[in-house]
Scaffold this motif. Structure first.
Motif, PDB file in Angstrom:
ATOM      1  N   GLN A  74     -46.677 -25.421  22.168  1.00  0.00           N
ATOM      2  CA  GLN A  74     -46.166 -26.255  23.260  1.00  0.00           C
ATOM      3  C   GLN A  74     -44.712 -26.663  22.999  1.00  0.00           C
ATOM      4  N   ALA A  75     -44.399 -26.948  21.732  1.00  0.00           N
ATOM      5  CA  ALA A  75     -43.067 -27.473  21.415  1.00  0.00           C
ATOM      6  C   ALA A  75     -42.016 -26.369  21.290  1.00  0.00           C
ATOM      7  N   PHE A  76     -42.354 -25.258  20.663  1.00  0.00           N
ATOM      8  CA  PHE A  76     -41.331 -24.253  20.323  1.00  0.00           C
ATOM      9  C   PHE A  76     -41.696 -22.827  20.724  1.00  0.00           C
ATOM     10  N   GLY A  77     -42.956 -22.592  21.084  1.00  0.00           N
ATOM     11  CA  GLY A  77     -43.447 -21.235  21.313  1.00  0.00           C
ATOM     12  C   GLY A  77     -43.827 -20.611  19.975  1.00  0.00           C
ATOM     13  N   VAL A  78     -45.018 -20.021  19.931  1.00  0.00           N
ATOM     14  CA  VAL A  78     -45.446 -19.336  18.693  1.00  0.00           C
ATOM     15  C   VAL A  78     -45.417 -17.832  18.930  1.00  0.00           C
ATOM     16  N   LYS A  79     -44.616 -17.138  18.095  1.00  0.00           N
ATOM     17  CA  LYS A  79     -44.545 -15.671  18.189  1.00  0.00           C
ATOM     18  C   LYS A  79     -45.772 -15.060  17.507  1.00  0.00           C
ATOM     19  N   ARG A  80     -46.051 -15.526  16.297  1.00  0.00           N
ATOM     20  CA  ARG A  80     -47.251 -15.072  15.583  1.00  0.00           C
ATOM     21  C   ARG A  80     -47.572 -16.055  14.458  1.00  0.00           C
ATOM     22  N   ALA A  81     -48.826 -16.005  14.007  1.00  0.00           N
ATOM     23  CA  ALA A  81     -49.253 -16.901  12.917  1.00  0.00           C
ATOM     24  C   ALA A  81     -49.969 -16.093  11.847  1.00  0.00           C
ATOM     25  N   ARG A  82     -49.692 -16.412  10.585  1.00  0.00           N
ATOM     26  CA  ARG A  82     -50.326 -15.754   9.428  1.00  0.00           C
ATOM     27  C   ARG A  82     -50.865 -16.855   8.518  1.00  0.00           C
ATOM     28  N   ILE A  83     -52.151 -16.811   8.200  1.00  0.00           N
ATOM     29  CA  ILE A  83     -52.744 -17.921   7.451  1.00  0.00           C
ATOM     30  C   ILE A  83     -53.644 -17.412   6.335  1.00  0.00           C
ATOM     31  N   VAL A  84     -53.505 -18.011   5.152  1.00  0.00           N
ATOM     32  CA  VAL A  84     -54.422 -17.752   4.039  1.00  0.00           C
ATOM     33  C   VAL A  84     -55.271 -19.007   3.853  1.00  0.00           C
ATOM     34  N   ILE A  85     -56.591 -18.824   3.883  1.00  0.00           N
ATOM     35  CA  ILE A  85     -57.486 -19.993   3.831  1.00  0.00           C
ATOM     36  C   ILE A  85     -58.293 -19.987   2.532  1.00  0.00           C
ATOM     37  N   ALA A  86     -58.103 -21.044   1.728  1.00  0.00           N
ATOM     38  CA  ALA A  86     -58.954 -21.261   0.557  1.00  0.00           C
ATOM     39  C   ALA A  86     -60.115 -22.123   1.043  1.00  0.00           C
ATOM     40  N   ARG A  87     -61.310 -21.533   1.074  1.00  0.00           N
ATOM     41  CA  ARG A  87     -62.460 -22.236   1.684  1.00  0.00           C
ATOM     42  C   ARG A  87     -63.301 -22.942   0.629  1.00  0.00           C
ATOM     43  N   ARG A  88     -63.783 -24.128   0.962  1.00  0.00           N
ATOM     44  CA  ARG A  88     -64.699 -24.816   0.053  1.00  0.00           C
ATOM     45  C   ARG A  88     -65.960 -23.950  -0.078  1.00  0.00           C
ATOM     46  N   ALA A  89     -66.564 -23.983  -1.278  1.00  0.00           N
ATOM     47  CA  ALA A  89     -67.710 -23.106  -1.519  1.00  0.00           C
ATOM     48  C   ALA A  89     -68.944 -23.548  -0.745  1.00  0.00           C
ATOM     49  N   SER A  90     -69.168 -24.880  -0.721  1.00  0.00           N
ATOM     50  CA  SER A  90     -70.367 -25.381  -0.051  1.00  0.00           C
ATOM     51  C   SER A  90     -70.106 -26.828   0.333  1.00  0.00           C
ATOM     52  N   ASP A  91     -70.993 -27.392   1.125  1.00  0.00           N
ATOM     53  CA  ASP A  91     -70.871 -28.811   1.446  1.00  0.00           C
ATOM     54  C   ASP A  91     -71.463 -29.638   0.294  1.00  0.00           C
ATOM     55  N   PRO A  92     -71.097 -30.924   0.201  1.00  0.00           N
ATOM     56  CA  PRO A  92     -71.532 -31.727  -0.951  1.00  0.00           C
ATOM     57  C   PRO A  92     -73.060 -31.806  -1.133  1.00  0.00           C
ATOM     58  N   ASP A  93     -73.824 -31.615  -0.051  1.00  0.00           N
ATOM     59  CA  ASP A  93     -75.286 -31.716  -0.204  1.00  0.00           C
ATOM     60  C   ASP A  93     -75.937 -30.351  -0.445  1.00  0.00           C
ATOM     61  N   GLU A  94     -75.136 -29.366  -0.891  1.00  0.00           N
ATOM     62  CA  GLU A  94     -75.687 -28.025  -1.146  1.00  0.00           C
ATOM     63  C   GLU A  94     -75.419 -27.617  -2.599  1.00  0.00           C
ATOM     64  N   PRO A  95     -76.095 -28.269  -3.543  1.00  0.00           N
ATOM     65  CA  PRO A  95     -75.766 -28.044  -4.957  1.00  0.00           C
ATOM     66  C   PRO A  95     -76.148 -26.665  -5.483  1.00  0.00           C
ATOM     67  N   THR A  96     -76.923 -25.900  -4.737  1.00  0.00           N
ATOM     68  CA  THR A  96     -77.334 -24.591  -5.266  1.00  0.00           C
ATOM     69  C   THR A  96     -76.436 -23.454  -4.780  1.00  0.00           C
ATOM     70  N   LYS A  97     -75.435 -23.771  -3.961  1.00  0.00           N
ATOM     71  CA  LYS A  97     -74.525 -22.725  -3.481  1.00  0.00           C
ATOM     72  C   LYS A  97     -73.260 -22.688  -4.328  1.00  0.00           C
TER      73      LYS A  97
END
Ligand code: NAD
Length: 338
Positions: A154-177
């Motif tokens: 909205q502010a500047f226009g996006v030509k393209r986006a490149r993203i690297v995502i470090a994902r959490r392994a599991s949620d806090p209530d999933e101790p076996t994952k």
């Protein structure tokens, strides 16, 4: 009052139920639980009516001393909108039941885009969702990327986006994952599903994402590079655009915030329910423009960022409030500052 039921009471469902219970224009009719565990116990203490999944599940609640309100169909018959927060693909199995009853349903990001008429992020496409029967509140990563890329677009226009995502392994209530002692490429192939998922909300934005899982439970971390259409955009203008946009939080290393653990500690100090953080947190000092490309780091609290979207989606499908009215009401009740 919009009568709302929540089917599935795990990480997302219990947060959405609490958020619905806080809305002045909604009534939480009940929640569906599979078994009488500690989450059911606390839900009952809060006064929520528990519904079981099937006869066996209902019996297990009775055996544990609860008075269940019936099964999913019984709950459906009493609501205007059902929020489906069951695990990935289970929502799809429920869709026919929702369709038959004519009830409106909000699905979650684990379901495919085509389960619903609109993949929803309030600030991007609230009006598209108005009056629809089926909406999908997109995943945590997609919500964060949609809010921020939409703001930059909205502010500047996006030509393209490149993203690297470090994902959490599991949620806090999933101790076996895991992983516990590894970084797992997830997936090995590029792109990951996140980019195409952002395009279900912002179809015109060219985006490529890659992702891996790291041994933490509390947040995802995005390394974002966005090529802007407008020339000469400064870091200050990007900071201002994020400041003015709804549901985006700027954090600073000057305040001692240098890690996702600091962001979550900061969120706990904010005193919201469960220490949740509904906004993606962008490090101010990480915002850098080089050769027309904007860089920044962004942390995403996976357990809670989609909660305001679910609340707004309920108002959108019932047509009970405009985008600005709904977002303001949701923000006020959840303690979101802008
Ligand atoms: P979860 O496993 O924590 O919770 C799901 C709940 O549904 C559990 O309590 C489970 O017992 C219950 N359930 C299982 N089968 C059921 C059935 N047949 N009927 C009713 N309830 C049933 O899952 P979650 O993390 O809350 O994810 C729910 C949805 O939200 C998924 O689509 C997921 O992709 C999406 N989502 C998750 C996150 C996250 O980080 N956890 C973030 C954004 C979106």
């Amino acid at each position: 009052m919009i009568r709302v039921g929540v089917n599935g009471f795990g990480t997302i469902g219990r947060r959405v139920a609490d958020a619905v219970a806080k809305q002045p224009d909604m009534k939480l009719v009940g929640i569906v639980k599979t078994k009488p565990d500690y989450k059911a116990k606390i839900a009952a203490q809060k006064g929520y009516t528990l519904f079981g999944v099937d006869d066996k599940s209902i019996q297990s609640f009775k055996d544990a001393g609860y008075k269940p309100g019936g099964n999913v169909e019984n709950l459906l018959s009493q609501v205007d909108v059902i929020v489906d927060a069951t695990p990935e693909d289970v929502g799809a199995a429920y869709k026919e039941m929702y369709r038959k009853t004519g009830k409106k349903a909000i699905f979650q990001g684990g379901e495919e885009h085509d389960i619903a008429e609109v993949s929803f992020v309030a600030q991007c496409n609230y009006d598209l969702a108005k009056g629809k029967q089926f909406i999908r509140a997109v995943s945590c990563n997609t919500t964060a990327l949609s809010r921020t890329l939409h703001t930059l677009d909205q502010a500047f226009g996006v030509k393209r986006a490149r993203i690297v995502i470090a994902r959490r392994a599991s949620d806090p209530d999933e101790p076996t994952k895991g992983p516990i002692d590894s970084v797992n490429l997830d997936p090995v192939t590029i792109p990951s599903h996140h980019g195409p998922d952002v395009q279900t909300v912002l179809p015109h934005i060219p985006i490529v994402t890659m992702a891996y899982k790291i041994p933490t439970t509390h947040m995802h971390l995005h390394s974002v590079i966005v090529s802007l259409k407008e020339n000469g955009v400064t870091e200050d203008r990007i900071i201002n655009a994020f400041k003015e946009a709804p549901r985006i939080l700027l954090v600073s290393q000057k305040d001692g915030i240098r890690a996702t653990a600091h962001v979550m500690d900061y969120a706990r100090e904010l005193g919201r329910n469960r220490g949740d953080l509904y906004e993606p947190a962008i490090w101010k000092e990480s915002i850098k423009v080089v050769d027309g490309e904007a860089y920044f780091f962004m942390a995403v609290h996976q357990e809670s960022i989609v909660v305001p979207e679910n609340v707004d989606a309920i108002r959108a499908v019932t047509g009970s409030a405009s985008k600005s009215e709904s977002m303001a009401m949701t923000n006020k009740t959840l303690g979101i500052l802008n």
